[in-house]
Design a protein around this motif. Structure first.
Motif, PDB file in Angstrom:
ATOM      1  N   GLY C 145      -1.810 -14.499 -27.188  1.00 40.24           N
ATOM      2  CA  GLY C 145      -1.416 -14.840 -25.829  1.00 40.24           C
ATOM      3  C   GLY C 145       0.109 -14.903 -25.656  1.00 40.24           C
ATOM      4  O   GLY C 145       0.593 -15.305 -24.602  1.00 40.24           O
ATOM      5  N   PHE C 146       0.855 -14.488 -26.681  1.00 42.56           N
ATOM      6  CA  PHE C 146       2.309 -14.467 -26.561  1.00 42.56           C
ATOM      7  C   PHE C 146       2.723 -13.193 -25.819  1.00 42.56           C
ATOM      8  O   PHE C 146       2.119 -12.141 -26.010  1.00 42.56           O
ATOM      9  N   SER C 147       3.785 -13.294 -25.017  1.00 39.76           N
ATOM     10  CA  SER C 147       4.334 -12.081 -24.411  1.00 39.76           C
ATOM     11  C   SER C 147       5.062 -11.294 -25.494  1.00 39.76           C
ATOM     12  O   SER C 147       5.308 -11.804 -26.593  1.00 39.76           O
ATOM     13  N   GLY C 148       5.419 -10.056 -25.166  1.00 43.31           N
ATOM     14  CA  GLY C 148       6.124  -9.220 -26.134  1.00 43.31           C
ATOM     15  C   GLY C 148       7.391  -9.907 -26.639  1.00 43.31           C
ATOM     16  O   GLY C 148       7.661  -9.939 -27.843  1.00 43.31           O
ATOM     17  N   GLY C 149       8.143 -10.493 -25.713  1.00 46.89           N
ATOM     18  CA  GLY C 149       9.383 -11.162 -26.085  1.00 46.89           C
ATOM     19  C   GLY C 149       9.124 -12.389 -26.944  1.00 46.89           C
ATOM     20  O   GLY C 149       9.843 -12.652 -27.912  1.00 46.89           O
ATOM     21  N   GLU C 150       8.071 -13.143 -26.591  1.00 43.86           N
ATOM     22  CA  GLU C 150       7.743 -14.346 -27.365  1.00 43.86           C
ATOM     23  C   GLU C 150       7.343 -13.993 -28.799  1.00 43.86           C
ATOM     24  O   GLU C 150       7.665 -14.707 -29.740  1.00 43.86           O
ATOM     25  N   LYS C 151       6.653 -12.874 -28.919  1.00 45.08           N
ATOM     26  CA  LYS C 151       6.258 -12.451 -30.268  1.00 45.08           C
ATOM     27  C   LYS C 151       7.488 -12.159 -31.124  1.00 45.08           C
ATOM     28  O   LYS C 151       7.561 -12.546 -32.293  1.00 45.08           O
ATOM     29  N   LYS C 152       8.453 -11.471 -30.509  1.00 43.18           N
ATOM     30  CA  LYS C 152       9.665 -11.111 -31.255  1.00 43.18           C
ATOM     31  C   LYS C 152      10.452 -12.368 -31.637  1.00 43.18           C
ATOM     32  O   LYS C 152      10.993 -12.486 -32.710  1.00 43.18           O
ATOM     33  N   ARG C 153      10.491 -13.304 -30.727  1.00 40.87           N
ATOM     34  CA  ARG C 153      11.187 -14.549 -30.991  1.00 40.87           C
ATOM     35  C   ARG C 153      10.478 -15.314 -32.105  1.00 40.87           C
ATOM     36  O   ARG C 153      11.105 -15.907 -32.963  1.00 40.87           O
TER      37      ARG C 153
END
Lengths: 490, 357, 247
Positions: C145-153
Motif C-alpha cells: 500500500g506504499f506509493s512509489g515514492g514511499e517505497k523508495k524512501r
C-alpha cells in the motif's frame, strides 16, 4: 420491479425457432439396444471387422456400467430399450454436393439459416464470396449427408470426411487414434457411444498445413425416439492449424431424446486446434416437457510440445446438458483454453465445465466460464484443474461468473483444484451477480426497451467468451442470447 | 482391527478424505499418556480435561458446563459420538468466561458429543485442544439465539492417529459465530462443518492446516444462508510439505429467499515441496439473485521476488521462507479474538514451521 | 573495494552483460547510466545474486572476497546493499519485523550482538525521521500500500538502518518528486559518503546526480561499459542523448 424484471427476463428466452421436423422417409434400426443393434449399425456402414469388434467390446463393457449420478442433475431414468439407435434418411447416404441433397433435408438447412453462405458458394454466385469460407459436414440423425469443399481441402492434404467414410478409406489413421483420448471405458455415455456411434466427422490436418478454411459440422436430430451418437475425431499433425465449428439443433418433440456424442482431439507438436460449439438442441418447453438429453464427452490431448487446444462453447439448448470439454496437457509448453457461455431457462439443467490436466512442463490453461440462469433452471460450472508432480512451471487462471435472472433459478460453481507441484501458479476467481436495477434503468433511460437492455447487459457479461468465436458463429450466438448486434458493439 | 463403515470417497464430500487413516487410528494400540502438561492456557473460566473422551474430574473445573447424554446426529462420523458429553448452556444476556477443553487420546478410538447453546444476546468463547494419539471423534452442536455470539478456536495438535470433528451450527437472527481451526500436529484430521446462518447472521469459519510427512488433513465445511441479509467468510490456508496432502473444501449455499447474502471464500494453498499436494474446492451454490458471493483460490509456492528481497537484506533463505510462510498462515489465525488464545495458536504454528522448514 | 572483470551474464539463455569491467574504490561514488535495456538493472541483480541471473564468465571481487560465491543474504552480511527499482511488497510481514530480522541476521554473521526490540525501534524511528517517513509506516507490512515514492524512501530507511559498506541503488530516483528527491539524495550522502564506503548509482537520468555528485560516470550500452568520465559526462549525456555518446 421484481415482476418487471421477470418480464424482461422472459423476453430473453426467445421461442425455439428451430423446432420444425422434416418429413422424410427414414430407415431405422430395430428399436432397442442389443448386440444385434450394434451389428446392424456396423453392417449398415460396411465397416471392417476390427471396427465391429471394437464396438462389441464397448457394448459388453457398457452392460457392466452404471449411469453416473454425481453431477448436480436431476436425470429421470432413461429407458435405453425404448429408442432407436440408428435412423438414416432414405435419400442417398453420401452425395457430392448439396444440389443432390434430398430437397426436404435441404429445406431443413435453409430453415436452420446457417449454411446460406455455403449454399451461395456452391451455386457459384458471382461476387457472393463471403469474408470466410466454411467447409460443412452435415449429420442428419445418424448419417453424414453432405461434406462440401472436399476437393479443395484434399489439395491442401486435409482429410475432412464423415467418420464412416474415414473408417473405410483411412483405416490406419482412424484406428491409430480412435479411443486414444477418450478410452472406451471412460464413462457410461462414452462407452455407449463407442458401441453405437452412427456417424460423425473425421479431420486430419497434415504436418505444417494451415487448414485453408473453417471446417464445420451441423448436427440435426430429426426422427422421433432417436438417439444421436456422433463421434468426432480430429488429428492435427505437427505444426498444423485448424478451426472447427459445430452447431446442433433438433425439432420440438414431447419425448426426451438422447444425444451422447464423443469428441476426441489430438494436437501434435506445435499444432493448434480451435473447436467452437454453438449448442442449440431443443431445450423442452417451459414446463420441462421434451428436450434433448445432451451427455457429451469431449476431450483433447495436447500430446505435442507447444501444442494448443482452445474450446469455445455457447450452450443454450438441451433439457439436460452434461459436458466437460477437457484438455490433457501432456506436451511441454502446451496450452489449453476453455471459454464457455451456458444459458439455462425454464426447467433446463446444465452441468458443464472443463478439466485441465497438466502433465507437461510449462503448460498453461485458461478457463473463462459465464453461466446465465433464468426461469426455474439450474446452471452449474464444474471444473477440475490438476497439476501432476512432474509438471513444472504450470500456470492456470480460472474465472467463473454467474448471472442470475430472477429468483427462481440456481447458479452453482464447483471447482476442484488439485496441485502436486509447488512451482504451479493457480488462480481461481468466481463471482455471482444479477442485473442491477441501476444498470437496467441506465440502459433504458438511454432509449433501450427492457428486452434490449437485458440483452445488452447479458451480452456484455458474456463478451469475453463470444469474442473467441469465429465471426459466423459469433453472430448466431449473439442472436441466440437474444442480443442485437448494435448492443454487442456498445 | 475394528471394521468401520465409512462413506465412499466417490461421494463428493469425501473425495479427498483419508478414510484409511481413520481405521488405522482406531486400531492404534494404547500408548502411555505423555506427561501431565494439560495444555490449558492461563485463562479464567471452565477447564475440561477429557482423557479418551472421559472427563478427568480431578483436573477439571466445570463452572457453567454440565455433563449429560447427547445424541450424535446423522453425520457419518459425528453420528458415532452418541453418549455422555459436555454441554454449555447460557441464558439470555449471559456472558461466560472462556471454556477450555483439552482432549487427550492414548490409543484406540474415542467419541464425544458436545453442545453449545446460547440464548439471545449470550456471549461465549470456547477453546479446544487435541493432543495425544488415537482416533478422537467429536460432534459439536451449536445453537445461537438472536444476537448471541460465540468465538470458537480449535487446535489439532495430536501426534498420531486421527482427529475428526463434526460441527453443526444453527445461527439465529443477528447471531455471530467465529470458528477458527488450526491443524498443526502430526495426526490426520478431518474438519467437517455445517453452519446454517439465520437472518442478518454472521459466520466466519476458517483456519490453517499445516501438513508434513505423510500426513493428510482436510476440511469440508458448508455454510448455508437460510435467511436474508446474512454474511459469511471462509478463509482457509493450507501449507503442505513432504508427501503430505492438505485439502480445503468450503461451500457457500444461498437458499431461495436468502437475498442480500454476502458470502466470501478465500482458499489458498502453499506447497513446500514438489511431492506434496494441495487440493482446493471453493464451491458456490446459489438460489437467490440479489446476493454478493465471490471466492478466490490460489495455489503456488512462496513468492520468489519476496524471498530474494529479504535475502538481499541479509535474511538467510530458510528464515525468509519461515517469515513468509508465517505471514501466509497468520491471515487465518488473526480471526481469533482473544489475544492469549491467538498467541498460543500462533506459537503452535511457529513450532510447526520450526520443525518443518 | 568492488572489482568487476569481464562479467558475462544471461537470463533464460539470453546474454545481457557481455564483458563488463568496473572497479570501485572506497570513498567513491560511481554512476552507471545508459539507455533502457542496456543491462543496468541486470548488473544490480547479478551483484545482488538474484536467482535466474546466470553468470557465464568473468569475476566479481568484493572486499577481497569472491562475491559470486556468496548467497544473497551473505552478500548483505558482507556489507552489500541493493536498493530495488521496484521494492517488493510482502503482505503479512511488518516493516519493523522485517528490518529487525535483517539487521540482526547481518549482525549475527559478523558476530555482533543482536539489537533488542527497543534498541531497534529507536534506531528505526530515528532513520524514518531523518528521511521524513511517518513512523507509523514502520508498523505496516513491507511496502504494501506504499506509493512509489514511499517505497523508495523506505529503501533508504532500510539502508540507513543496516548501514552497509557498499550500496547499489537501482533507479532510486524514479517515482520521486523534487522534494523527495532532495531528501533521498541527502540520505544517500549522509549514510554513504564516507572514506570507507562506496556507492554505485544506476540511473537513467542525471537529476539524482545533482544531489549526489558522482566521482565517475560510466555509460552502459549493450552489456558493456562503453565510456567513462567524470561528473560532466552525465550532463553531456543529458544534452546529447545516449545514441551519440554510447556508440
Amino acid at each position: 420491479m421484481a415482476t418487471k424484471n421477470a418480464e424482461a427476463y422472459a423476453a430473453v428466452s426467445k421461442k425455439y425457432e428451430w423446432g420444425f421436423a422434416t418429413d422424410i422417409e427414414q430407415d431405422f434400426a430395430p428399436k432397442g439396444l442389443s448386440e444385434d443393434t450394434v451389428r446392424y449399425i456396423s453392417a449398415k456402414k460396411n465397416e471392417p471387422e476390427w471396427m465391429l469388434d471394437w464396438r462389441l467390446k464397448a457394448f459388453r463393457l457398457w452392460l457392466t456400467m452404471e449411469a453416473p449420478d454425481w453431477s448436480k442433475l436431476n436425470i429421470p431414468p432413461i429407458d435405453y430399450q425404448d429408442a432407436y439407435y440408428y435412423a438414416e434418411p432414405k435419400a442417398k447416404a453420401t452425395i457430392a454436393s448439396l444440389d443432390e441433397l434430398d430437397p426436404e433435408i435441404r429445406r431443413t438447412y435453409e430453415k436452420l439459416g446457417i449454411p446460406i453462405e455455403e449454399q451461395k458458394l456452391l451455386a457459384n454466385v458471382e461476387g457472393a464470396e463471403p469474408p470466410r469460407r466454411v467447409a460443412v459436414d452435415a449429420v442428419f440423425d445418424s448419417v453424414s449427408v453432405a461434406t462440401t469443399f472436399r476437393a479443395e481441402l484434399e489439395r491442401a492434404g486435409v482429410i475432412f470426411r464423415s467418420i464412416s467414410e474415414a473408417i473405410r478409406e483411412y483405416p490406419d489413421l482412424v484406428r491409430k487414434w480412435l479411443g486414444k483420448v477418450v478410452p472406451q471405458r471412460d464413462n457410461y455415455f462414452a462407452t455407449l457411444n463407442s458401441a453405437v456411434f452412427s456417424d460423425g466427422t473425421f479431420v486430419y490436418i497434415p504436418e505444417g498445413v494451415r487448414c485453408p478454411m473453417e471446417l464445420s459440422t451441423y448436427f440435426r436430430i430429426n426422427a422421433e425416439n432417436t438417439g444421436q451418437f456422433e463421434r468426432t475425431l480430429i488429428v492435427a499433425d505437427k505444426g498444423s492449424y485448424v478451426s472447427y465449428l459445430e452447431g446442433c439443433t433438433a425439432p420440438m418433440r414431447d419425448e426426451n431424446q438422447l444425444h451422447a456424442a464423443v469428441v476426441e482431439l489430438v494436437a501434435l507438436d506445435d499444432a493448434e486446434i480451435k473447436y467452437s460449439t454453438v449448442q442449440n438442441w431443443y431445450p423442452g418447453d417451459e414446463n420441462g416437457v421434451g428436450g434433448i438429453y445432451n451427455f457429451v464427452t469431449k476431450r483433447a490431448l495436447c500430446q505435442g510440445r507447444n501444442s494448443k487446444v482452445s474450446w469455445t462453447q455457447v450452450e443454450t439448448g438441451s433439457a439436460i446438458t452434461w459436458k466437460y470439454p477437457s484438455c490433457v496437457l501432456a506436451g511441454d509448453n502446451s496450452v489449453g483454453e476453455f471459454y464457455s457461455v451456458a444459458v439455462t431457462n425454464n426447467r433446463q439443467q446444465a452441468d458443464t465445465g472443463t478439466k485441465m490436466i497438466h502433465l507437461g512442463k510449462n503448460t498453461k490453461s485458461t478457463i473463462v466460464s459465464k453461466g446465465i440462469s433464468a426461469g426455474r433452471s439450474d446452471n452449474t460450472y464444474r471444473g477440475l484443474v490438476r497439476v501432476a508432480p512432474t509438471a513444472e512451471g504450470v500456470r492456470n487462471f480460472t474465472q467463473c461468473d454467474s448471472l442470475l435472472l430472477g429468483d427462481q433459478c440456481g447458479a452453482h460453481t464447483v471447482p476442484y483444484i488439485e496441485v502436486r507441484n509447488p512451482s504451479a501458479q493457480i488462480e481461481h476467481e468466481a463471482t455471482t451477480s444479477k442485473i442491477s436495477e441501476d444498470q437496467l434503468f441506465y440502459a433504458m433511460s438511454r432509449g433501450l426497451d427492457q428486452e434490449a437492455a437485458v440483452a445488452l447487459i447479458v451480452n456484455g457479461f458474456a463478451r469475453e467468451v463470444l469474442q473467441q468465436l469465429p465471426m459466423e458463429f459469433a453472430v448466431e450466438a449473439q442472436k441466440l442470447l437474444g442480443i442485437s448486434l448494435e448492443g454487442s458493439v456498445g | 482391527m475394528p471394521l468401520i463403515d465409512l462413506p465412499s470417497t466417490r461421494a463428493e464430500a469425501w473425495r479427498w478424505a483419508d478414510l484409511g487413516a481413520l481405521s488405522a487410528a482406531a486400531a492404534l494400540a494404547p500408548i502411555a499418556r505423555a506427561g501431565h502438561e494439560p495444555h490449558f492456557l492461563d485463562l479464567p473460566g471452565a477447564r475440561l480435561l477429557f482423557v479418551n473422551g472421559v472427563l478427568d474430574e480431578a483436573h477439571s473445573v466445570l463452572d457453567q458446563v454440565s455433563l449429560g447424554h447427547l445424541r450424535g446426529g446423522e453425520h457419518a462420523l459425528g453420528g458415532r459420538a452418541t453418549g455422555i458429553g459436555w454441554s454449555l448452556r447460557l441464558d439470555a444476556d449471559a456472558a461466560a468466561d472462556p471454556v477450555q477443553v483439552v482432549h487427550i487420546a492414548t490409543g484406540g478410538e474415542n467419541h464425544l458429543p458436545a453442545e453449545i447453546v446460547l440464548a439471545d444476546n449470550a456471549v461465549a468463547q470456547v477453546v479446544e485442544t487435541f493432543v495425544g494419539a488415537g482416533w478422537s471423534n467429536r460432534v459439536t452442536r451449536i445453537e445461537l439465539g438472536s444476537a448471541a455470539r460465540l468465538g470458537r478456536a480449535v487446535r489439532l495438535i495430536q501426534e498420531g492417529g486421527f482427529t475428526s470433528l463434526r460441527d453443526e451450527a444453527q445461527l439465529g437472527t443477528g447471531a455471530s459465530l467465529v470458528s477458527t481451526f488450526l491443524g498443526a500436529g502430526t495426526a490426520g484430521t478431518r474438519i467437517d462443518g455445517a453452519v446454517v446462518v439465520g437472518e442478518s447472521g454472521y459466520a466466519e469459519v476458517g483456519g490453517a492446516l499445516l501438513t508434513a510427512g505423510e500426513q493428510r488433513q482436510e476440511c469440508a465445511v458448508r455454510v448455508r444462508h437460510a435467511e436474508p441479509n446474512g454474511q459469511s467468510h471462509q478463509l482457509w490456508r493450507a501449507v503442505a510439505a513432504d508427501t503430505s496432502v492438505a485439502s480445503l473444501a468450503a461451500a457457500v449455499e444461498v437458499a431461495r429467499h436468502a437475498q442480500k447474502t454476502d458470502g466470501e471464500q478465500s482458499l489458498r494453498g502453499l506447497l513446500l515441496q514438489r511431492t506434496a499436494t494441495v487440493n482446493l474446492k471453493p464451491e458456490l451454490e446459489i438460489f437467490a439473485d440479489d446476493v454478493k458471493c465471490a471466492h478466490g483460490a490460489t495455489v503456488g509456492e512462496l513468492d520468489g521476488r519476496a524471498l530474494f528481497y529479504m535475502q538481499s537484506r541479509g535474511i538467510p533463505r530458510p528464515r525468509a521462507q519461515a517469515l513468509l510462510t508465517r505471514a501466509f498462515v497468520a491471515d487465518a489465525l488473526d480471526r481469533i479474538g482473544n489475544e492469549g488464545v491467538r498467541d498460543a495458536f500462533a506459537a503452535d504454528a511457529d513450532a510447526w514451521l520450526e520443525r518443518t522448514l | 573495494m568492488l572489482v568487476i572483470e569481464n562479467l558475462h551474464a544471461e537470463i533464460d539463455g539470453k546474454p545481457i552483460l557481455k564483458g563488463l569491467s568496473l572497479s570501485v574504490n572506497a570513498g567513491e561514488v560511481h554512476a552507471i547510466m545508459g539507455p533502457n535495456g542496456a543491462g543496468k538493472s541486470t548488473l544490480g541483480y547479478v551483484l545482488g545474486g538474484r536467482p535466474g541471473y546466470e553468470v557465464t564468465d568473468g569475476s566479481v571481487t568484493f572486499a577481497g572476497q569472491d562475491l559470486l560465491e556468496l548467497a544473497p543474504h551473505e552478500r548483505a552480511a558482507a556489507g552489500l546493499f541493493l536498493g530495488f527499482q521496484y521494492p517488493v511488497e510482502i503482505p503479512g510481514v511488518s516493516n519493523v519485523q522485517f528490518l529487525r530480522e535483517a539487521l540482526n541476521a547481518q549482525r549475527a554473521s559478523r558476530e555482533e550482538k543482536a539489537l533488542s526490540g527497543a534498541e531497534f525501534l529507536k534506531l528505526a524511528r530515528e532513520e524514518a525521521r531523518k528521511l521524513d517517513m511517518d513512523a507509523e509506516m514502520l508498523k505496516r507490512p513491507v511496502n504494501v500500500g506504499f506509493s512509489g515514492g514511499e517505497k523508495k524512501r523506505n529503501e533508504m530507511v532500510q539502508m540507513g538502518i543496516v548501514n552497509p559498506k557498499f550500496a547499489i541503488l537501482d533507479e532510486t530516483d524514479s517515482g520521486l518528486d523534487i522534494d523527495a528527491l532532495r531528501i533521498v539524495g541527502d540520505g544517500i550522502n549522509r549514510i554513504m559518503r564516507a572514506p570507507e564506503k562506496a556507492v554505485l548509482l544506476i540511473t537513467h537520468y542525471q537529476r539524482l546526480l545533482d544531489y549526489v555528485q558522482p566521482d565517475f560516470v560510466h555509460v552502459l550500452a549493450d552489456g558493456r561499459i562503453t565510456r567513462s568520465g567524470g561528473a560532466e559526462l552525465a550532463h553531456q549525456l543529458e544534452r546529447e542523448g545516449y545514441a551519440e555518446i554510447a556508440a
